[in-house]
Design an enzyme around this catalytic site. Structure first.
Site, mmCIF file in Angstrom:
data_model
loop_
_atom_site.group_PDB
_atom_site.id
_atom_site.type_symbol
_atom_site.label_atom_id
_atom_site.label_comp_id
_atom_site.label_asym_id
_atom_site.label_seq_id
_atom_site.Cartn_x
_atom_site.Cartn_y
_atom_site.Cartn_z
ATOM 1 N N TYR A 81 -4.613 8.534 -5.626
ATOM 2 C CA TYR A 81 -3.569 9.508 -5.311
ATOM 3 C C TYR A 81 -2.878 10.052 -6.561
ATOM 4 O O TYR A 81 -2.238 11.100 -6.520
ATOM 5 C CB TYR A 81 -2.520 8.898 -4.382
ATOM 6 C CG TYR A 81 -3.028 8.547 -2.997
ATOM 7 C CD1 TYR A 81 -4.204 9.091 -2.505
ATOM 8 C CD2 TYR A 81 -2.323 7.673 -2.182
ATOM 9 C CE1 TYR A 81 -4.673 8.771 -1.239
ATOM 10 C CE2 TYR A 81 -2.774 7.343 -0.915
ATOM 11 C CZ TYR A 81 -3.946 7.891 -0.453
ATOM 12 O OH TYR A 81 -4.412 7.562 0.806
ATOM 13 N N ASP A 136 -13.848 -2.641 3.914
ATOM 14 C CA ASP A 136 -14.464 -2.319 5.196
ATOM 15 C C ASP A 136 -14.444 -3.532 6.123
ATOM 16 O O ASP A 136 -14.165 -3.412 7.325
ATOM 17 C CB ASP A 136 -15.889 -1.780 5.014
ATOM 18 C CG ASP A 136 -16.702 -2.558 3.988
ATOM 19 O OD1 ASP A 136 -16.159 -3.486 3.351
ATOM 20 O OD2 ASP A 136 -17.896 -2.237 3.827
ATOM 21 N N LYS A 183 -12.949 -3.370 -3.105
ATOM 22 C CA LYS A 183 -14.336 -2.950 -2.867
ATOM 23 C C LYS A 183 -15.138 -3.282 -4.130
ATOM 24 O O LYS A 183 -15.787 -2.438 -4.755
ATOM 25 C CB LYS A 183 -14.399 -1.457 -2.542
ATOM 26 C CG LYS A 183 -15.750 -0.987 -2.009
ATOM 27 C CD LYS A 183 -16.143 -1.624 -0.693
ATOM 28 C CE LYS A 183 -17.456 -1.023 -0.181
ATOM 29 N NZ LYS A 183 -18.002 -1.790 0.968
ATOM 30 N N ASP A 217 -2.836 2.280 2.202
ATOM 31 C CA ASP A 217 -2.401 3.370 3.073
ATOM 32 C C ASP A 217 -3.128 3.283 4.415
ATOM 33 O O ASP A 217 -2.526 3.357 5.492
ATOM 34 C CB ASP A 217 -2.698 4.702 2.381
ATOM 35 C CG ASP A 217 -2.064 5.898 3.077
ATOM 36 O OD1 ASP A 217 -1.356 5.703 4.090
ATOM 37 O OD2 ASP A 217 -2.276 7.022 2.612
#
Length: 352
Positions: free
Chosen positions: A142, A219, A187, A243
């Site tokens: 972001y 995930d 990840k 988020d």
């Protein structure tokens, strides 16, 4: 104790819910002998309409000079067609960045009185749910370099060791105050930033031997939140993952109108707000649920002012009012007592 709070009511139902939260805060001051003063500032769509920018300099300076910030909600369809640099949501990024608020706390609590609102089976959530997502707030994709050329675009995710370590330590500190279980989400099988993230977590965990640490790919974490959410106590993760996962966790509770949040910097300073939006369609109709904002005040008392007893008192008052069967329309079920925004605020203040 004397504290000065910057109040940014914002747009839509923001003024409605913030007013009830301040009512409860005043009752806390009266009951426990504290003095809470406030100053009001514009941000979001209200600021755009008044002065032409989403975050006036006066607002940022006023918030920086306060002991804490209470925020309502910003945005709405009225401003959706504006250029991205003028969108009301820019006020949130400006406040977070301008005050160095790098740590976002998003509790997801399923109250036993509202168990029927949970979309998961009873055997999955058991007697309730109480977890905390600790999200890094000022780094990652972001805030990375971005651009667009013809039919191509890019967004860059970048993290330094220092940025990761400070949010990870916050996660460990919060886990120590809860059930001493921390799950780090990344990840690391794909992303270099996540590989550094996991490396830092493993280095930091030696300083917190009382905390049980686990690691999940994002995930898998998303799947586990709906498969077995009770396995989690504190989840610490980077900005974008946090988020997404915090919104998922909030929906497991069945009512977005019940959940507060906190954004903290390295000291005790913080900005507190409900996680829901501005809901302009119900603004001023005495319909909105003020409980998330009231519980945000409880978080303010606990994390910025170290007033744990007072924070507990607010949370217990909310639970008591729910036990009595009072509900705003968003959490109403047949047989309960439907009340409006103002009445719910009054009831919680009285329950204190």
């Amino acid at each position: 104790m004397k504290k000065h709070i910057a109040v940014v009511a914002g747009d839509g139902i923001g003024p409605d819910i913030v007013g009830e939260a301040l009512k409860v805060l005043a009752k806390v001051g009266e009951k426990f002998g504290h003095s809470f003063t406030t100053s009001s500032y514009l941000a979001g769509g209200a600021a755009l309409d008044s002065v032409g920018v989403p975050l006036p300099e006066e607002t940022l300076k006023g918030c920086q000079a306060s002991d804490s910030v209470l925020l309502g909600a910003v945005g709405g369809p009225k401003w959706d067609t504006l250029a991205s640099n003028l969108r009301p949501e820019k006020a949130l990024l400006g406040l977070r960045g301008g005050m160095g608020l790098f740590c976002n706390l998003r509790p997801a609590i399923l109250y036993k009185q509202l168990a029927g609102a949970c979309p998961l089976k009873n055997e999955i959530v058991g007697e309730g749910l109480d977890l905390m997502v600790v999200r890094e707030l000022t780094g990652g994709i972001y805030f990375g370099q971005r651009g667009r050329e013809d039919d191509s675009a890019y967004d860059t995710m970048a993290y330094s060791r220092a940025e990761i370590e400070r949010i990870v330590r916050k996660g460990f500190e919060i886990a120590q105050k809860r059930s001493k279980r921390l799950c780090s989400v990344d990840k690391a099988n794909i992303l270099n930033t996540s590989q550094l993230w996991r490396e830092v977590v493993k280095q930091v965990e030696v300083d917190y031997p009382d905390v049980q640490v686990s690691h999940l790919y994002v995930d898998n974490a998303a799947m586990q939140l709906v498969r077995n959410p009770r396995q989690f106590d504190v989840i610490v993760t980077e900005n974008m993952f946090g988020d997404i996962l915090s919104d998922e966790a909030s929906q497991i509770t069945g009512s977005i109108g019940m959940l507060p949040s906190a954004s903290l910097r390295e000291d005790s300073f913080g900005m507190y707000e409900p996680i829901h939006g501005s809901a302009p369609d119900i603004a001023g109709k005495n319909i909105a649920n003020p409980i998330a904002t009231i519980l945000s005040v409880a978080m303010m008392l606990r994390y910025s002012f170290a007033l744990a007893t007072e924070a507990d008192a607010i949370e217990q008052a909310v639970s008591k009012v729910l036990d009595m069967g009072y509900r705003t329309s968003d959490i109403y079920t047949e047989g309960m007592k439907k009340v409006g925004t103002n009445e719910m605020g009054d009831l919680i203040a009285q329950a204190l």
